[in-house]
Write a protein that holds these residues in place. Structure first.
Motif, PDB file in Angstrom:
ATOM      1  N   ASP A   1       0.811  -1.218   0.000  1.00 24.54           N
ATOM      2  CA  ASP A   1       0.000   0.000   0.000  1.00 24.54           C
ATOM      3  C   ASP A   1       0.844   1.267   0.000  1.00 24.54           C
ATOM      4  O   ASP A   1       1.985   1.272   0.446  1.00 24.54           O
ATOM      5  CB  ASP A   1      -0.839   0.041   1.285  1.00 24.54           C
ATOM      6  CG  ASP A   1      -2.261  -0.412   1.042  1.00 24.54           C
ATOM      7  OD1 ASP A   1      -2.622  -0.608  -0.137  1.00 24.54           O
ATOM      8  OD2 ASP A   1      -2.994  -0.555   2.035  1.00 24.54           O
TER       9      ASP A   1
ATOM     10  N   GLU B   1      -1.910   7.066   2.649  1.00 22.62           N
ATOM     11  CA  GLU B   1      -2.921   8.085   2.359  1.00 22.62           C
ATOM     12  C   GLU B   1      -3.069   8.955   3.597  1.00 22.62           C
ATOM     13  O   GLU B   1      -2.762   8.518   4.712  1.00 22.62           O
ATOM     14  CB  GLU B   1      -4.264   7.415   2.048  1.00 22.62           C
ATOM     15  CG  GLU B   1      -4.234   6.606   0.764  1.00 22.62           C
ATOM     16  CD  GLU B   1      -5.541   5.856   0.547  1.00 22.62           C
ATOM     17  OE1 GLU B   1      -6.607   6.413   0.871  1.00 22.62           O
ATOM     18  OE2 GLU B   1      -5.475   4.716   0.059  1.00 22.62           O
ATOM     19  N   GLU B   2      -3.590  10.173   3.376  1.00 30.06           N
ATOM     20  CA  GLU B   2      -3.715  11.097   4.494  1.00 30.06           C
ATOM     21  C   GLU B   2      -4.545  10.500   5.635  1.00 30.06           C
ATOM     22  O   GLU B   2      -4.237  10.687   6.813  1.00 30.06           O
ATOM     23  CB  GLU B   2      -4.342  12.407   4.006  1.00 30.06           C
ATOM     24  CG  GLU B   2      -3.930  13.573   4.868  1.00 30.06           C
ATOM     25  CD  GLU B   2      -4.221  14.908   4.195  1.00 30.06           C
ATOM     26  OE1 GLU B   2      -4.020  15.013   2.956  1.00 30.06           O
ATOM     27  OE2 GLU B   2      -4.661  15.818   4.912  1.00 30.06           O
ATOM     28  N   SER B   3      -5.587   9.738   5.266  1.00 26.60           N
ATOM     29  CA  SER B   3      -6.470   9.159   6.294  1.00 26.60           C
ATOM     30  C   SER B   3      -5.735   8.160   7.189  1.00 26.60           C
ATOM     31  O   SER B   3      -6.154   7.907   8.318  1.00 26.60           O
ATOM     32  CB  SER B   3      -7.660   8.472   5.627  1.00 26.60           C
ATOM     33  OG  SER B   3      -7.202   7.430   4.786  1.00 26.60           O
ATOM     34  N   ASN B   4      -4.637   7.597   6.694  1.00 30.59           N
ATOM     35  CA  ASN B   4      -3.868   6.630   7.499  1.00 30.59           C
ATOM     36  C   ASN B   4      -3.213   7.282   8.715  1.00 30.59           C
ATOM     37  O   ASN B   4      -2.889   6.617   9.701  1.00 30.59           O
ATOM     38  CB  ASN B   4      -2.759   5.978   6.669  1.00 30.59           C
ATOM     39  CG  ASN B   4      -3.261   5.172   5.498  1.00 30.59           C
ATOM     40  OD1 ASN B   4      -2.594   5.069   4.481  1.00 30.59           O
ATOM     41  ND2 ASN B   4      -4.442   4.601   5.617  1.00 30.59           N
TER      42      ASN B   4
ATOM     43  N   VAL C   1       2.949  11.113   2.931  1.00 32.43           N
ATOM     44  CA  VAL C   1       1.757  10.742   2.155  1.00 32.43           C
ATOM     45  C   VAL C   1       2.161  10.539   0.696  1.00 32.43           C
ATOM     46  O   VAL C   1       2.907  11.347   0.132  1.00 32.43           O
ATOM     47  CB  VAL C   1       0.671  11.842   2.298  1.00 32.43           C
ATOM     48  CG1 VAL C   1      -0.473  11.599   1.305  1.00 32.43           C
ATOM     49  CG2 VAL C   1       0.142  11.880   3.725  1.00 32.43           C
ATOM     50  N   GLY C   2       1.711   9.420   0.122  1.00 29.53           N
ATOM     51  CA  GLY C   2       2.078   9.103  -1.269  1.00 29.53           C
ATOM     52  C   GLY C   2       3.225   8.118  -1.375  1.00 29.53           C
ATOM     53  O   GLY C   2       3.447   7.528  -2.433  1.00 29.53           O
TER      54      GLY C   2
ATOM     55  N   LYS D   1       4.270   2.338   2.053  1.00 31.04           N
ATOM     56  CA  LYS D   1       4.355   2.188   3.511  1.00 31.04           C
ATOM     57  C   LYS D   1       5.658   1.514   3.936  1.00 31.04           C
ATOM     58  O   LYS D   1       6.265   1.889   4.935  1.00 31.04           O
ATOM     59  CB  LYS D   1       3.148   1.388   4.026  1.00 31.04           C
ATOM     60  CG  LYS D   1       1.855   2.174   3.949  1.00 31.04           C
ATOM     61  CD  LYS D   1       0.685   1.427   4.550  1.00 31.04           C
ATOM     62  CE  LYS D   1      -0.565   2.299   4.464  1.00 31.04           C
ATOM     63  NZ  LYS D   1      -1.767   1.608   4.988  1.00 31.04           N
TER      64      LYS D   1
END
Lengths: 67, 202
Positions: free
Chosen positions: B52, B55-58, B69-70, B73
């Motif tokens: 993965d 993402e910002e939500s992570n 972000v981007g 991981k």
């Protein structure tokens, strides 16, 4: 018949039962689970023909999404 | 042996843990937090597997930063581990784990941590480790969603090769999301069990 189910004594009014029968007698309906009998992992397609005997150590754990 | 190990001080404990290799399957809420705890504790080698992108939500619960972000991981986590403890050797795999590649990716690992989101993947990993890496301890996370209910979170030893951390009942939903405290507690419980197992190994 007496077994250990998740480290607790459990008694059934039968000589032996299959894993499927145990699940329905105990009304364990949640499907995402792992079952081990005496340390051996039982796959889902073996639930009908895997027999639990007196004294067996049955361990069950639920797998919840999230992580 | 255990008696001797229990008399170690922190630096001796860290040097003992430095001899081992731990696999972490997934680098989300459980995996990223568990990896950082193990790195701080001095585990020698970490094998991280995830495909993965952050993402910002992570950032609500995973051990990453806004400027990552981007990024993949695995790459970001390797960087964060090196900022915490540069002595940890980190091996990364940007692969979706499946029944055929797990044994190869985690070969040589002394313990494996399950840190997936989906319950199907948790099941697949348990079955695969059981059949292809039998005897290697596997630490599952199950039931991390929501908040509060500290007393419901536990760690249960199924047998020498399988442990489960979590409440085994909370499933993620829109109204019971995964949040930092509870997933962090379970991730750290997983790390804690890993250390307990490694401290008994020689």
């Amino acid at each position: 018949m007496k077994i250990m189910l998740n480290n607790r004594n459990e008694e059934f009014d039968r000589e032996t039962i299959s894993v499927s029968e145990m699940l329905s007698l105990k009304k364990f309906s949640y499907k995402m689970r792992i079952i081990k009998i005496n340390g051996v992992l039982i796959s889902k397609d073996e639930y009908d023909n895997t027999i639990i005997h007196e004294g067996d150590n049955v361990q069950m754990l639920y797998l919840m999404s999230g992580g | 042996m255990i008696r001797i190990l229990s008399k170690m001080n922190l630096s001796e404990i860290r040097s003992h843990l430095g001899k081992f290799r731990v696999g972490i399957a997934g680098a989300g809420g459980l995996g990223s937090n568990c990896a950082i705890a193990l790195a701080r504790s001095g585990v020698g080698t970490l094998v991280l597997s995830d495909f993965d992108i952050i993402e910002e939500s992570n950032l609500t619960r995973q051990y990453y930063f806004t400027d990552q972000v981007g990024m993949l991981k695995t790459i970001a986590l390797k960087e964060n581990i090196s900022r915490v403890n540069p002595d940890v050797f980190v091996i990364v795999h940007q692969k979706e784990l499946n029944r055929t590649n797990i044994a190869e990716i985690f070969s040589g690992c002394d313990v494996i941590v399950e840190a997936f989101d989906s319950s199907d993947m948790k099941e697949m990993l348990i079955e695969t480790i059981n059949s292809k890496m039998h005897g290697i301890p596997l630490i599952i996370g199950s039931g991390v969603a929501g908040w509060g209910r500290n007393e419901s979170v536990r760690c249960r030893k199924i047998d020498d090769t399988l442990y489960v951390c979590g409440d085994e009942s909370s499933e993620v939903s829109d109204n019971s999301p995964t949040m930092a405290p509870r997933v962090g507690i379970v991730a750290n419980m997983q790390a804690n069990i890993v250390i307990e197992i490694l401290m008994k190994m020689s």
